[in-house]
Structure formats: structure tokens, C-alpha cells
Design a protein around this motif. Structure first.
Motif, PDB file in Angstrom:
ATOM      1  N   ILE A   1      -3.208  13.229  -2.306  1.00 54.80           N
ATOM      2  CA  ILE A   1      -2.044  12.865  -3.113  1.00 54.80           C
ATOM      3  C   ILE A   1      -1.713  11.411  -2.821  1.00 54.80           C
ATOM      4  N   GLU A   2      -1.761  10.601  -3.863  1.00 57.50           N
ATOM      5  CA  GLU A   2      -1.450   9.175  -3.726  1.00 57.50           C
ATOM      6  C   GLU A   2      -0.023   8.913  -4.185  1.00 57.50           C
ATOM      7  N   ASP A   3       0.483   7.761  -3.812  1.00 61.31           N
ATOM      8  CA  ASP A   3       1.835   7.351  -4.165  1.00 61.31           C
ATOM      9  C   ASP A   3       2.851   8.408  -3.728  1.00 61.31           C
ATOM     10  N   LEU A   4       2.672   8.957  -2.533  1.00 61.87           N
ATOM     11  CA  LEU A   4       3.582   9.960  -2.005  1.00 61.87           C
ATOM     12  C   LEU A   4       4.940   9.309  -1.720  1.00 61.87           C
ATOM     13  N   HIS A   5       5.989   9.896  -2.272  1.00 61.33           N
ATOM     14  CA  HIS A   5       7.323   9.339  -2.082  1.00 61.33           C
ATOM     15  C   HIS A   5       8.376  10.434  -2.194  1.00 61.33           C
ATOM     16  N   GLN A   6       9.591  10.110  -1.779  1.00 61.13           N
ATOM     17  CA  GLN A   6      10.709  11.028  -1.882  1.00 61.13           C
ATOM     18  C   GLN A   6      11.492  10.742  -3.153  1.00 61.13           C
ATOM     19  N   GLU A   7      11.934  11.822  -3.792  1.00 64.09           N
ATOM     20  CA  GLU A   7      12.814  11.701  -4.958  1.00 64.09           C
ATOM     21  C   GLU A   7      14.064  12.516  -4.700  1.00 64.09           C
ATOM     22  N   GLU A   8      15.201  11.961  -5.041  1.00 66.32           N
ATOM     23  CA  GLU A   8      16.449  12.706  -4.943  1.00 66.32           C
ATOM     24  C   GLU A   8      16.659  13.485  -6.229  1.00 66.32           C
ATOM     25  N   TRP A   9      17.222  14.679  -6.109  1.00 64.20           N
ATOM     26  CA  TRP A   9      17.517  15.489  -7.278  1.00 64.20           C
ATOM     27  C   TRP A   9      18.918  16.072  -7.141  1.00 64.20           C
TER      28      TRP A   9
ATOM     29  N   MET B   1       0.843  -1.181   0.000  1.00 65.66           N
ATOM     30  CA  MET B   1       0.000   0.000   0.000  1.00 65.66           C
ATOM     31  C   MET B   1       0.892   1.249   0.000  1.00 65.66           C
ATOM     32  N   MET B   2       0.624   2.160  -0.910  1.00 65.65           N
ATOM     33  CA  MET B   2       1.414   3.374  -1.032  1.00 65.65           C
ATOM     34  C   MET B   2       0.884   4.449  -0.086  1.00 65.65           C
ATOM     35  N   PRO B   3       1.764   5.310   0.427  1.00 69.46           N
ATOM     36  CA  PRO B   3       1.328   6.394   1.312  1.00 69.46           C
ATOM     37  C   PRO B   3       0.421   7.381   0.575  1.00 69.46           C
ATOM     38  N   THR B   4      -0.580   7.880   1.308  1.00 69.29           N
ATOM     39  CA  THR B   4      -1.524   8.865   0.775  1.00 69.29           C
ATOM     40  C   THR B   4      -1.538  10.067   1.704  1.00 69.29           C
ATOM     41  N   LEU B   5      -1.576  11.259   1.134  1.00 64.92           N
ATOM     42  CA  LEU B   5      -1.604  12.496   1.907  1.00 64.92           C
ATOM     43  C   LEU B   5      -2.913  13.217   1.627  1.00 64.92           C
ATOM     44  N   PHE B   6      -3.600  13.616   2.693  1.00 62.31           N
ATOM     45  CA  PHE B   6      -4.795  14.447   2.597  1.00 62.31           C
ATOM     46  C   PHE B   6      -4.411  15.785   3.210  1.00 62.31           C
ATOM     47  N   GLY B   7      -4.617  16.880   2.497  1.00 64.19           N
ATOM     48  CA  GLY B   7      -4.218  18.144   3.096  1.00 64.19           C
ATOM     49  C   GLY B   7      -4.670  19.361   2.326  1.00 64.19           C
ATOM     50  N   LEU B   8      -4.413  20.503   2.952  1.00 66.10           N
ATOM     51  CA  LEU B   8      -4.735  21.803   2.384  1.00 66.10           C
ATOM     52  C   LEU B   8      -3.424  22.489   2.054  1.00 66.10           C
ATOM     53  N   GLY B   9      -3.282  22.937   0.820  1.00 70.35           N
ATOM     54  CA  GLY B   9      -2.047  23.589   0.398  1.00 70.35           C
ATOM     55  C   GLY B   9      -2.330  24.801  -0.455  1.00 70.35           C
ATOM     56  N   ARG B  10      -1.282  25.560  -0.717  1.00 69.76           N
ATOM     57  CA  ARG B  10      -1.389  26.751  -1.554  1.00 69.76           C
ATOM     58  C   ARG B  10      -0.384  26.612  -2.684  1.00 69.76           C
ATOM     59  N   LEU B  11      -0.814  26.950  -3.914  1.00 70.84           N
ATOM     60  CA  LEU B  11       0.065  26.828  -5.081  1.00 70.84           C
ATOM     61  C   LEU B  11       1.184  27.863  -5.023  1.00 70.84           C
ATOM     62  N   GLY B  12       2.395  27.414  -5.270  1.00 71.85           N
ATOM     63  CA  GLY B  12       3.552  28.298  -5.241  1.00 71.85           C
ATOM     64  C   GLY B  12       3.859  28.936  -6.586  1.00 71.85           C
TER      65      GLY B  12
END
Length: 139
Positions: free
Chosen positions: A74-82, A1-12
């Protein structure tokens, strides 16, 4: 099961529509979300790079402007290296499965109030209810 985030955000930033090699529409959203406990009067912020796909992306891009508040799942929440030539880091990213507008763009100042128009003077001695029809703006 992939992490899911429920939240309130503001577009940058304003969103821009692009297309994959097979023609599928996609847009990326830079969402600023507050979390944790306030320190020195400021609440910590995390930035999430989320993508919106398909016809929803095409339809909503004109409305996804910098400062707009969104309620998202947001589904499939994960970290990406850049890495770049001068820097490197980790970012949170995922795919938006549900989006609702939670308000308009953030305003720097209060919106101007519309000027009130004075009602036309009437002679109360000769007026009746039929005369009031001209004064009602939503007939």
C-alpha cells in the motif's frame, strides 16, 4: 517520499466495483492487519481502507470476498479524519500498488473431504497391464 506498507491482511467485507466521473474503475478494500505483541492471547488489529484502481480492480472484484487473505503493498499510506452525526475518528488509508492472494476465505469449519470410490474388483489371474488402462483416471 510517501510511506509504504508491506503486509498480510484479511478482507473484512466483499468488495464492490464503482466508477469515477471519468469512467475509471475503483474498488475499496477494508483490510484487517495484525500487529504488535499478543495480549491475553489476542493480537491487536488495525483496519486499513485501501483502494485498487483500473483494470485490476475490474478483474479482481469477483475474487475479493470477505475473509480472503491478501499480501499487499500500500503506497501513499496516510491518516484521514472522518466525522458522522454521532462519531468521529481517524483511519489509515492508501492505494494498493501490488496485490497477491495469500489463501482462500477463512473457513469456520474444515472442508468436507471427497468420498473415496472403491476400485472395481478385478480377477488377478486374468488381468494384465493393458487392463489397468481403464482404472487410471488421468489417461
Amino acid at each position: 517520499m510517501m510511506p509504504t506498507l508491506f503486509g498480510l491482511g484479511r478482507l473484512g467485507r466483499d468488495c464492490e466495483l464503482r466508477y469515477t466521473g471519468n469512467g475509471e474503475p475503483v474498488t475499496s478494500l477494508a483490510l484487517a492487519m495484525n500487529y504488535g505483541v499478543k495480549k491475553d492471547g489476542k493480537q491487536p488489529t488495525v483496519w486499513i481502507d485501501a483502494s485498487l484502481w483500473g483494470k485490476r480492480a475490474e478483474a479482481l472484484v469477483p475474487h475479493l470476498t470477505k475473509g480472503t487473505s491478501l499480501s499487499v503493498v500500500i503506497e501513499d499510506l496516510h491518516q484521514e479524519e472522518w466525522k458522522s452525526a454521532t462519531n468521529s475518528g481517524v483511519r489509515l488509508t492508501g492505494r494498493i500498488s501490488n496485490l497477491e492472494f495469500a489463501g482462500g476465505p477463512k473457513q469456520d469449519s474444515a472442508p468436507a473431504k471427497p468420498a473415496r470410490q472403491a476400485a472395481p474388483a478385478t480377477n488377478h489371474a486374468s488381468s494384465n497391464l493393458a487392463d489397468l488402462d481403464d482404472l487410471i483416471p488421468f489417461n
